[in-house]
Design a protein around this motif. Sequence first.
Motif, PDB file in Angstrom:
ATOM      1  N   VAL A 156       0.925  -1.191   0.007  1.00  0.00           N
ATOM      2  CA  VAL A 156       0.217  -0.053   0.081  1.00  0.00           C
ATOM      3  C   VAL A 156       0.929   1.182  -0.031  1.00  0.00           C
ATOM      4  O   VAL A 156       0.366   2.175  -0.625  1.00  0.00           O
ATOM      5  CB  VAL A 156      -0.903   0.091   1.295  1.00  0.00           C
ATOM      6  CG1 VAL A 156      -1.828   1.443   1.391  1.00  0.00           C
ATOM      7  CG2 VAL A 156      -2.218  -1.123   0.972  1.00  0.00           C
ATOM      8  N   LEU A 157       1.872   1.206   0.721  1.00  0.00           N
ATOM      9  CA  LEU A 157       2.760   2.411   0.793  1.00  0.00           C
ATOM     10  C   LEU A 157       3.262   2.494  -0.498  1.00  0.00           C
ATOM     11  O   LEU A 157       3.937   3.782  -1.142  1.00  0.00           O
ATOM     12  CB  LEU A 157       3.797   2.250   2.053  1.00  0.00           C
ATOM     13  CG  LEU A 157       3.320   2.269   3.228  1.00  0.00           C
ATOM     14  CD1 LEU A 157       4.476   2.000   4.311  1.00  0.00           C
ATOM     15  CD2 LEU A 157       2.726   3.772   3.717  1.00  0.00           C
ATOM     16  N   VAL A 158       3.882   1.569  -1.231  1.00  0.00           N
ATOM     17  CA  VAL A 158       4.465   1.921  -2.695  1.00  0.00           C
ATOM     18  C   VAL A 158       3.368   2.610  -3.640  1.00  0.00           C
ATOM     19  O   VAL A 158       3.713   3.611  -4.218  1.00  0.00           O
ATOM     20  CB  VAL A 158       4.759   0.337  -3.291  1.00  0.00           C
ATOM     21  CG1 VAL A 158       5.017   0.692  -4.856  1.00  0.00           C
ATOM     22  CG2 VAL A 158       6.048  -0.076  -2.560  1.00  0.00           C
ATOM     23  N   GLY A 159       2.077   2.199  -3.317  1.00  0.00           N
ATOM     24  CA  GLY A 159       1.349   3.184  -4.136  1.00  0.00           C
ATOM     25  C   GLY A 159       1.055   4.500  -3.770  1.00  0.00           C
ATOM     26  O   GLY A 159       0.219   5.014  -4.379  1.00  0.00           O
ATOM     27  N   CYS A 160       1.469   4.684  -2.482  1.00  0.00           N
ATOM     28  CA  CYS A 160       1.455   6.229  -2.197  1.00  0.00           C
ATOM     29  C   CYS A 160       2.847   7.208  -2.424  1.00  0.00           C
ATOM     30  O   CYS A 160       2.813   8.213  -2.149  1.00  0.00           O
ATOM     31  CB  CYS A 160       1.095   6.079  -0.742  1.00  0.00           C
ATOM     32  SG  CYS A 160      -0.472   5.556  -0.130  1.00  0.00           S
ATOM     33  N   LEU A 161       3.810   6.376  -2.951  1.00  0.00           N
ATOM     34  CA  LEU A 161       5.130   7.063  -3.087  1.00  0.00           C
ATOM     35  C   LEU A 161       5.028   8.197  -4.000  1.00  0.00           C
ATOM     36  O   LEU A 161       4.601   8.039  -5.155  1.00  0.00           O
ATOM     37  CB  LEU A 161       6.052   6.086  -3.684  1.00  0.00           C
ATOM     38  CG  LEU A 161       7.009   5.101  -2.366  1.00  0.00           C
ATOM     39  CD1 LEU A 161       7.896   4.357  -3.176  1.00  0.00           C
ATOM     40  CD2 LEU A 161       7.423   6.112  -1.368  1.00  0.00           C
ATOM     41  N   PRO A 162       5.757   9.376  -3.747  1.00  0.00           N
ATOM     42  CA  PRO A 162       5.974  10.366  -4.791  1.00  0.00           C
ATOM     43  C   PRO A 162       7.053   9.565  -5.732  1.00  0.00           C
ATOM     44  O   PRO A 162       7.799   8.956  -5.471  1.00  0.00           O
ATOM     45  CB  PRO A 162       6.580  11.486  -3.803  1.00  0.00           C
ATOM     46  CG  PRO A 162       6.975  11.026  -2.941  1.00  0.00           C
ATOM     47  CD  PRO A 162       6.018   9.620  -2.467  1.00  0.00           C
ATOM     48  N   THR A 163       7.076  10.359  -6.930  1.00  0.00           N
ATOM     49  CA  THR A 163       7.990   9.875  -7.780  1.00  0.00           C
ATOM     50  C   THR A 163       9.376  10.519  -7.788  1.00  0.00           C
ATOM     51  O   THR A 163       9.428  11.694  -7.145  1.00  0.00           O
ATOM     52  CB  THR A 163       7.647   9.789  -9.395  1.00  0.00           C
ATOM     53  OG1 THR A 163       7.154  11.282  -9.832  1.00  0.00           O
ATOM     54  CG2 THR A 163       6.225   9.091  -9.324  1.00  0.00           C
ATOM     55  N   TYR A 164      10.426  10.339  -8.885  1.00  0.00           N
ATOM     56  CA  TYR A 164      11.361  11.027  -9.025  1.00  0.00           C
ATOM     57  C   TYR A 164      11.182  12.434  -9.456  1.00  0.00           C
ATOM     58  O   TYR A 164      11.980  13.430  -8.724  1.00  0.00           O
ATOM     59  CB  TYR A 164      12.492  10.466 -10.021  1.00  0.00           C
ATOM     60  CG  TYR A 164      13.885  10.888  -9.831  1.00  0.00           C
ATOM     61  CD1 TYR A 164      14.945  10.407  -9.198  1.00  0.00           C
ATOM     62  CD2 TYR A 164      14.239  11.939 -10.796  1.00  0.00           C
ATOM     63  CE1 TYR A 164      16.210  10.782  -9.210  1.00  0.00           C
ATOM     64  CE2 TYR A 164      15.651  12.652 -10.743  1.00  0.00           C
ATOM     65  CZ  TYR A 164      16.364  12.118 -10.058  1.00  0.00           C
ATOM     66  OH  TYR A 164      17.865  12.418 -10.252  1.00  0.00           O
ATOM     67  N   ALA A 165      10.179  12.788 -10.055  1.00  0.00           N
ATOM     68  CA  ALA A 165       9.814  14.331 -10.514  1.00  0.00           C
ATOM     69  C   ALA A 165       9.650  15.121  -9.132  1.00  0.00           C
ATOM     70  O   ALA A 165       9.576  16.374  -9.408  1.00  0.00           O
ATOM     71  CB  ALA A 165       8.736  14.126 -11.761  1.00  0.00           C
ATOM     72  N   ASP A 166       9.162  14.180  -8.284  1.00  0.00           N
ATOM     73  CA  ASP A 166       8.468  15.143  -6.983  1.00  0.00           C
ATOM     74  C   ASP A 166       9.643  15.318  -6.000  1.00  0.00           C
ATOM     75  O   ASP A 166       9.723  16.471  -5.554  1.00  0.00           O
ATOM     76  CB  ASP A 166       7.402  14.324  -6.525  1.00  0.00           C
ATOM     77  CG  ASP A 166       6.136  14.251  -7.486  1.00  0.00           C
ATOM     78  OD1 ASP A 166       5.738  15.065  -8.148  1.00  0.00           O
ATOM     79  OD2 ASP A 166       5.392  12.865  -7.484  1.00  0.00           O
ATOM     80  N   ILE A 167      10.398  14.210  -5.725  1.00  0.00           N
ATOM     81  CA  ILE A 167      11.228  14.472  -4.505  1.00  0.00           C
ATOM     82  C   ILE A 167      12.473  14.101  -4.867  1.00  0.00           C
ATOM     83  O   ILE A 167      13.432  13.854  -4.191  1.00  0.00           O
ATOM     84  CB  ILE A 167      10.894  13.682  -3.405  1.00  0.00           C
ATOM     85  CG1 ILE A 167      10.554  11.954  -3.709  1.00  0.00           C
ATOM     86  CG2 ILE A 167       9.275  14.190  -2.969  1.00  0.00           C
ATOM     87  CD1 ILE A 167      10.313  11.280  -2.478  1.00  0.00           C
TER      88      ILE A 167
END
Length: 440
Positions: A97-108
Amino acid sequence: MTSTHSRARRAGFAAFVGTTIEWYDFYVYATAAALVFGPLFFPSDDPLAETAAAFATFAVAFLVRPLGGIVFGHIGDKLGRRVSLVITLLLMGVATVLVGCLPTYADIGIAAPILLIALRALQGLAVGGEWGGAVLMSVEHAPEKSKTFYGGFTQLGNPAGALLASGVFAIMSRGGETFIIDGGWRIPFIASIVLIGVGLWVRYRVEESPVFASKVEGRKQSMPLAFALRANWLPILLGIGLLPISTGGYYLATTFATAYATGETVALSEQLILDAMTVASFVEFLVTLPIAWLGDRWGRKNIMYIGLVTSVLTFAPFLLVMPGRIEPAVFLLASLVRVAMSATYAPIAAILAQMFRPQARYTSIALAYGVGAAVWAGFSPWFATQLIAWTGSVWSVIAMFTGMAVLAGICTRLAPQHSDEAPVTASFTPRTDTRTNRLP
């Protein structure tokens, strides 16, 4: 006998539900790694480098699996199989579930792939302890003459999980060319929370393994890992050698094949290959239990030999037909290779479980499967991708697959098989069940 089969069916169903959820979570990540994790978390000017980096994070889970086998094997051998299985299911669900909530490289930036790798490691830790415990719950509840069949319920969770994962992505691929990469990929991960609740409810309703209760209770090892390495080192090594096709070959025919089919060289549509993989998973789901049933009639090792040979004979044309873009052939061969691999996967639960003594059996089987998966499955998609980059030919991957099958056949031939119906002795030395250890 009726009550024995009734308990075996309940344990088998619980193992099926639990492993379905665990493998769904695992394959959701694998599919996302093949399709979108490269550009989202490892952006590069080279698409092949993006895919290789995504597959490297895929391998992280396999590197951690032996540690999961040690940790949860210890819990399972000391406190019981059920306790360990509940913990692994919760751990896998939270990580997914936490993987589905991760921001991407473009975000952080660089923090995104670091967090992705950390959560992937938690998935690996959970699966490292899950599979061995689920196998033992189903096989140890089963009558001696039906262990391969009931062990097949655990293996049935693999195609069921793959079917759910590829099916969800296949449905999402119809949302438009950019739907998945624009955020649709998060849906299958977050939806896992519903499945986890179902799995926990089912697992709490199953009683503890009778072999653990009757043969190990009161004589438990204070250090199961030390006992396993001292008394079971040779079966553990053979168990690792049994697994190249059952684990690594499976990911070559699924994860690697998906990336190869949708890459620049072949350029099949994502929808086509995902549809083909979904159909193949459904076919595998249908044939797994019948193949396991045959393992009790023909000998589980004999089924393994048949599967190894036919896996090679179907995997090669599956890869070779892709550049021709003959859609019916892609669908047919994707299914045929999964049927063949079912014959290497359906009997493996009983084969591995019966290779070890009741003492430290959870630790031993989890360690063998965890290390085997790390060696064979963790690096197979990445190494196959590199082979094509080095040689420019898919034949190098086919050659690797064939070598893996030969090694698995040799180790299958040498693997011991013990009976749970043998009298308990101080040394816990089981007799060999010659009927289930048939050799050609």
